[in-house]
Design an enzyme around this catalytic site. Sequence first.
Site, PDB file in Angstrom:
ATOM      1  N   ASN A  77     -12.684-104.462 -14.348  1.00 46.97           N
ATOM      2  CA  ASN A  77     -13.159-105.365 -13.302  1.00 46.97           C
ATOM      3  C   ASN A  77     -14.142-106.379 -13.892  1.00 46.97           C
ATOM      4  O   ASN A  77     -14.067-107.572 -13.610  1.00 46.97           O
ATOM      5  CB  ASN A  77     -13.825-104.534 -12.200  1.00 46.97           C
ATOM      6  CG  ASN A  77     -14.052-105.300 -10.933  1.00 46.97           C
ATOM      7  OD1 ASN A  77     -13.168-105.980 -10.445  1.00 46.97           O
ATOM      8  ND2 ASN A  77     -15.251-105.179 -10.387  1.00 46.97           N
ATOM      9  N   VAL A 130      -9.154-113.842  -8.834  1.00 49.27           N
ATOM     10  CA  VAL A 130      -8.943-112.391  -8.842  1.00 49.27           C
ATOM     11  C   VAL A 130     -10.295-111.832  -8.376  1.00 49.27           C
ATOM     12  O   VAL A 130     -11.266-111.865  -9.111  1.00 49.27           O
ATOM     13  CB  VAL A 130      -8.556-111.876 -10.245  1.00 49.27           C
ATOM     14  CG1 VAL A 130      -8.458-110.353 -10.251  1.00 49.27           C
ATOM     15  CG2 VAL A 130      -7.232-112.496 -10.692  1.00 49.27           C
ATOM     16  N   PRO A 131     -10.351-111.400  -7.114  1.00 55.26           N
ATOM     17  CA  PRO A 131     -11.639-111.198  -6.433  1.00 55.26           C
ATOM     18  C   PRO A 131     -12.414-109.937  -6.816  1.00 55.26           C
ATOM     19  O   PRO A 131     -12.642-109.043  -6.002  1.00 55.26           O
ATOM     20  CB  PRO A 131     -11.236-111.175  -4.961  1.00 55.26           C
ATOM     21  CG  PRO A 131      -9.864-110.593  -4.970  1.00 55.26           C
ATOM     22  CD  PRO A 131      -9.220-111.133  -6.227  1.00 55.26           C
ATOM     23  N   CYS A 132     -12.899-109.905  -8.042  1.00 56.74           N
ATOM     24  CA  CYS A 132     -13.703-108.766  -8.483  1.00 56.74           C
ATOM     25  C   CYS A 132     -15.028-108.691  -7.721  1.00 56.74           C
ATOM     26  O   CYS A 132     -15.646-107.629  -7.651  1.00 56.74           O
ATOM     27  CB  CYS A 132     -13.947-108.816  -9.984  1.00 56.74           C
ATOM     28  SG  CYS A 132     -14.750-110.316 -10.562  1.00 56.74           S
ATOM     29  N   HIS A 133     -15.444-109.796  -7.115  1.00 53.95           N
ATOM     30  CA  HIS A 133     -16.675-109.803  -6.329  1.00 53.95           C
ATOM     31  C   HIS A 133     -16.555-108.949  -5.061  1.00 53.95           C
ATOM     32  O   HIS A 133     -17.560-108.590  -4.471  1.00 53.95           O
ATOM     33  CB  HIS A 133     -17.074-111.239  -5.958  1.00 53.95           C
ATOM     34  CG  HIS A 133     -16.055-111.974  -5.160  1.00 53.95           C
ATOM     35  ND1 HIS A 133     -14.988-112.624  -5.749  1.00 53.95           N
ATOM     36  CD2 HIS A 133     -15.926-112.144  -3.825  1.00 53.95           C
ATOM     37  CE1 HIS A 133     -14.247-113.177  -4.791  1.00 53.95           C
ATOM     38  NE2 HIS A 133     -14.795-112.907  -3.624  1.00 53.95           N
TER      39      HIS A 133
END
Length: 156
Positions: A109, A118-121
């Site tokens: 991540n 790519v929504p790692c948040h």
Amino acid sequence: METVFINTPLGTAKIKGDENGICLISILQEGEISKTIPLELKSAVKEINEYFKGKRTHFTFLMNPNGTDFQKKVWKSLLEIPYGKTVSYLDLSKQVGDVKAIRAVASANGKNPLWIVVPCHRVIGSDGSLTGYAGGLWRKKWLIDHENPVKQQSLF
């Protein structure tokens, strides 16, 4: 490989890619904004700007991130987290198929090369805390708030 620098509410975004897709989107503290946008990067720039204006909830441009098979598996799972929602690292580990791989999932991540897209948040601690974000926790909070603004209800 083409590169462009665009202004965002969170700093200068660096976008790299070619005809095979976008391979890198990262956030910088500052940087000189590009005067022209290479053809291969135009759709990514357009969609990222729409995201920050609140007009886009998912991205459709071609992506080509570099990583291991395991990292790509984690990043693919990140794409399944709905806009405005969060999951825990434990949930993500289960989704990847191995609850014991939580540290490896967290590491993958953190190595996500496609900031925001790519929504790692959207991955948080099991206790709801904002943990581990390469762009800084203040940016993670901003992004989560941006995607899930509290709507003020009218009293009348």
